[in-house]
Design an enzyme around this catalytic site. Structure first.
Site, PDB file in Angstrom:
ATOM      1  N   ARG A  96      32.277 -20.939 -23.646  1.00 31.48           N
ATOM      2  CA  ARG A  96      33.623 -21.261 -24.119  1.00 31.48           C
ATOM      3  C   ARG A  96      33.581 -21.411 -25.635  1.00 31.48           C
ATOM      4  O   ARG A  96      32.843 -22.262 -26.151  1.00 31.48           O
ATOM      5  CB  ARG A  96      34.094 -22.567 -23.463  1.00 31.48           C
ATOM      6  CG  ARG A  96      35.401 -23.043 -24.011  1.00 31.48           C
ATOM      7  CD  ARG A  96      35.873 -24.372 -23.400  1.00 31.48           C
ATOM      8  NE  ARG A  96      37.083 -24.740 -24.097  1.00 31.48           N
ATOM      9  CZ  ARG A  96      37.294 -25.922 -24.685  1.00 31.48           C
ATOM     10  NH1 ARG A  96      36.398 -26.883 -24.610  1.00 31.48           N
ATOM     11  NH2 ARG A  96      38.398 -26.142 -25.340  1.00 31.48           N
ATOM     12  N   TYR A 108      34.732 -37.775 -21.954  1.00 30.08           N
ATOM     13  CA  TYR A 108      33.585 -38.361 -22.650  1.00 30.08           C
ATOM     14  C   TYR A 108      33.331 -39.819 -22.277  1.00 30.08           C
ATOM     15  O   TYR A 108      32.190 -40.241 -22.186  1.00 30.08           O
ATOM     16  CB  TYR A 108      33.780 -38.267 -24.169  1.00 30.08           C
ATOM     17  CG  TYR A 108      33.622 -36.847 -24.666  1.00 30.08           C
ATOM     18  CD1 TYR A 108      32.376 -36.347 -25.003  1.00 30.08           C
ATOM     19  CD2 TYR A 108      34.716 -35.988 -24.729  1.00 30.08           C
ATOM     20  CE1 TYR A 108      32.212 -35.035 -25.415  1.00 30.08           C
ATOM     21  CE2 TYR A 108      34.569 -34.665 -25.144  1.00 30.08           C
ATOM     22  CZ  TYR A 108      33.308 -34.199 -25.482  1.00 30.08           C
ATOM     23  OH  TYR A 108      33.143 -32.900 -25.881  1.00 30.08           O
ATOM     24  N   ASN A 151      38.507 -32.378 -20.579  1.00 29.80           N
ATOM     25  CA  ASN A 151      37.426 -32.844 -21.454  1.00 29.80           C
ATOM     26  C   ASN A 151      37.269 -34.332 -21.223  1.00 29.80           C
ATOM     27  O   ASN A 151      38.236 -35.091 -21.359  1.00 29.80           O
ATOM     28  CB  ASN A 151      37.758 -32.599 -22.932  1.00 29.80           C
ATOM     29  CG  ASN A 151      37.717 -31.123 -23.290  1.00 29.80           C
ATOM     30  OD1 ASN A 151      37.378 -30.285 -22.462  1.00 29.80           O
ATOM     31  ND2 ASN A 151      38.058 -30.809 -24.525  1.00 29.80           N
ATOM     32  N   GLU A 175      42.843 -29.967 -26.331  1.00 32.58           N
ATOM     33  CA  GLU A 175      43.182 -31.363 -26.601  1.00 32.58           C
ATOM     34  C   GLU A 175      44.393 -31.523 -27.525  1.00 32.58           C
ATOM     35  O   GLU A 175      44.248 -32.001 -28.661  1.00 32.58           O
ATOM     36  CB  GLU A 175      41.967 -32.090 -27.190  1.00 32.58           C
ATOM     37  CG  GLU A 175      40.739 -32.042 -26.302  1.00 32.58           C
ATOM     38  CD  GLU A 175      39.527 -32.734 -26.916  1.00 32.58           C
ATOM     39  OE1 GLU A 175      39.564 -33.064 -28.110  1.00 32.58           O
ATOM     40  OE2 GLU A 175      38.538 -32.928 -26.196  1.00 32.58           O
ATOM     41  N   HIS A 223      41.753 -24.532 -31.461  1.00 32.70           N
ATOM     42  CA  HIS A 223      40.883 -25.721 -31.488  1.00 32.70           C
ATOM     43  C   HIS A 223      40.993 -26.304 -32.896  1.00 32.70           C
ATOM     44  O   HIS A 223      40.024 -26.404 -33.628  1.00 32.70           O
ATOM     45  CB  HIS A 223      39.453 -25.349 -31.101  1.00 32.70           C
ATOM     46  CG  HIS A 223      38.603 -26.500 -30.644  1.00 32.70           C
ATOM     47  ND1 HIS A 223      37.962 -26.528 -29.428  1.00 32.70           N
ATOM     48  CD2 HIS A 223      38.272 -27.663 -31.248  1.00 32.70           C
ATOM     49  CE1 HIS A 223      37.270 -27.654 -29.309  1.00 32.70           C
ATOM     50  NE2 HIS A 223      37.446 -28.361 -30.420  1.00 32.70           N
ATOM     51  N   GLU A 227      34.613 -29.692 -21.377  1.00 29.61           N
ATOM     52  CA  GLU A 227      33.727 -30.377 -22.335  1.00 29.61           C
ATOM     53  C   GLU A 227      33.243 -31.666 -21.720  1.00 29.61           C
ATOM     54  O   GLU A 227      34.028 -32.405 -21.112  1.00 29.61           O
ATOM     55  CB  GLU A 227      34.451 -30.768 -23.630  1.00 29.61           C
ATOM     56  CG  GLU A 227      34.672 -29.676 -24.604  1.00 29.61           C
ATOM     57  CD  GLU A 227      35.356 -30.166 -25.874  1.00 29.61           C
ATOM     58  OE1 GLU A 227      35.175 -31.331 -26.274  1.00 29.61           O
ATOM     59  OE2 GLU A 227      36.098 -29.363 -26.457  1.00 29.61           O
TER      60      GLU A 227
END
Ligand code: IFM
Length: 466
Positions: free
Chosen positions: A77, A301, A299, A166, A121, A361
């Site tokens: 990606r 985290y 994504n 995002e 991005h 991600e």
């Protein structure tokens, strides 16, 4: 050794983005982006770092694709740099910019690595920012032009498209907190920006369907697992507001054709939008944004604990106050909380029902360096990845249609306002020499890909076992 097996079709990959790795800032007619401008202003980026050279991927992409092959990646990606394709933001197409991605796509396909392209991005052409940036509705239409140019050229070979990465970061960090380019601190602008980002997504879906038939189209949201710090009214309110602004504000338009009513009400009370409501939403916009997509990119985290010191009767009191538990943080200060990934995936499946979900991600910043033996013993990253993959697997067991996972990131790279001071790569990059060194985590991940399974235990400190 006990292990968790993934579906035979599960897609294993890694992710990067253009500005974070490419460099070649003025090569072959590339225009200026908002991150070029922002990073040049003292104080915006740690140690005055910028993206001029980054990982020099623009010149070294063949070697990087070979590296991916060596690591057994099935998919890659990456994002396309809008100012490389349309240096003026719209209008004339820069042929050399397109050729770069053309060659990258071919290099990947030759090595049987499937390209997953992200269109945006965060590197908006500066010239469009000068005309008002994302808070200006016209930017959404410029994005549609850009989508047209890219998909017309690559749409025969690229079959996986992500419109945006995002949009929460691009709008809120870019236009409300000002931590990211273009560094503006203005709630009304941030809200308009968020809508125009979503609108541009909707406009692009139709273009991609036309120019890249039989492809899978989606968008990637940064989703957080948010929890109230306590059962108190104030903390539950802080939770509602934080979850609403970070998660629901970007999910409801896609799957419910609306913005969450409670957050609209909050913003109205705060005076960020007018009494009449969302003036930037035009008739038909929500239908466009909710155009059917094939997958949702997630994504993930960390989790966020929502805590408020606000007294309930003070309507405009700060609501975004949260604190992370002190233990178990990565170099970003983010809590390691794998269970949050399971919860996020299950929630998205339960509440929004996307047809397919991919973790686009997930990864951790840890600074382990090459030792005298040349190894990078990043066992903390191995543990982070293992535990998040087990969390992802657990979501699949409860029926979540999770079909793939992309580790963030292939290379240590430009971590936005942190410059090169935070290292997310599974491959070490020496930014002086541009030498790449495969970290232990990359060898470990290669083994996961090879087995299509994650072992529950196992040593991470001996590369010979791989
Ligand atoms: O590096 C970023 C990436 O560009 C977007 N998602 C989060 C990553 C880590 O901060």
């Amino acid at each position: 050794m006990e292990s968790k097996q993934f579906d035979r079709q599960f897609i294993w990959g890694c992710a990067t983005s253009a500005f974070q790795i490419e460099g070649g800032a003025s090569a072959d007619g590339r225009g200026e982006s908002i991150w070029d401008r922002f990073s040049k202003k003292p104080g915006n980026v740690a140690e005055g770092h910028d993206g001029d050279v980054a990982c020099d991927h623009y010149n070294r992409y063949r070697g990087d694709v070979d590296l991916m092959k060596e690591l057994g990646m099935k998919a890659y990606r990456f994002s396309i740099s809008w100012p490389r394709i349309l240096p003026d933001g719209r209008g004339a197409v820069n042929e050399k910019g397109l050729s770069f991605y053309d060659e990258l796509v071919d290099a990947l396909l030759e090595r049987e690595i499937t390209p997953w392209v992200t269109l945006y991005h965060w590197d908006l052409p500066q010239i469009l920012e000068d005309e008002g940036g994302w808070p200006n509705r016209k930017t959404a239409y410029a994005f549609a032009e850009y989508t047209e140019a890219v998909s017309r050229r690559l749409g025969d070979r690229v079959k996986h498209w992500i419109t945006h990465n995002e949009p929460w970061c691009a709008s809120i960090l870019g236009y409300q907190t000002g931590e990211h380019a273009p560094g503006i601190k203005d709630w009304p602008k941030a809200l308009a920006a968020s809508h125009h980002l979503m609108l541009s997504h909707g406009l692009s879906v139709g273009i991609l369907r036309r120019n890249s038939p039989d492809s899978l189209i989606g968008i990637t949201n940064a989703l957080m697992h948010v929890q109230p710090a306590s059962g108190s009214y104030e903390d539950r309110e802080a939770y509602r507001h934080l979850d609403g602004t970070v998660n629901r504000w970007f999910m409801d338009p896609l799957y419910r054709r609306c913005y969450p009513a409670d957050i609209v009400a909050d913003h109205r009370e705060s005076g960020y939008i007018s009494r009449e409501g969302l003036s930037f939403v035009y008739p038909g916009d929500m239908d466009l944004i909710a155009a059917p997509i094939d997958f949702l990119g997630v994504n993930y985290y960390s989790r966020q604990i929502a805590r408020s010191t606000a007294i309930p009767e003070s309507k405009n009191a700060p609501r975004d106050i949260f604190a992370l538990p002190p233990d178990q943080r990565t170099d970003m200060g983010w809590e390691v909380y794998p269970d949050g990934l399971t919860r996020v995936l299950e929630r998205v499946h339960r509440e929004y029902r996307p047809g397919q979900i991919y973790v686009t991600e997930n990864g951790a910043a840890y600074g382990e360096k090459p030792g005298a033996d040349g190894r990078v013993p990043d066992s903390r990253r191995c543990v982070y990845l293992r535990d998040h993959l087990l969390a992802a697997h657990s979501a699949t067991e409860s029926g979540v249609p999770l079909l793939g996972y992309f580790v963030w990131s292939l290379l240590d790279n430009f971590e936005w306002a942190f410059g090169y001071t935070k290292r997310f790569g599974i491959v070490w990059v020496d930014f002086e020499t541009q030498q790449r060194t495969i970290k232990d985590s990359a060898y470990w991940y290669r083994e996961v890909i090879r087995n299509n399974a994650v072992s529950l235990n196992g040593a991470f400190n001996n590369p010979n076992r791989y």
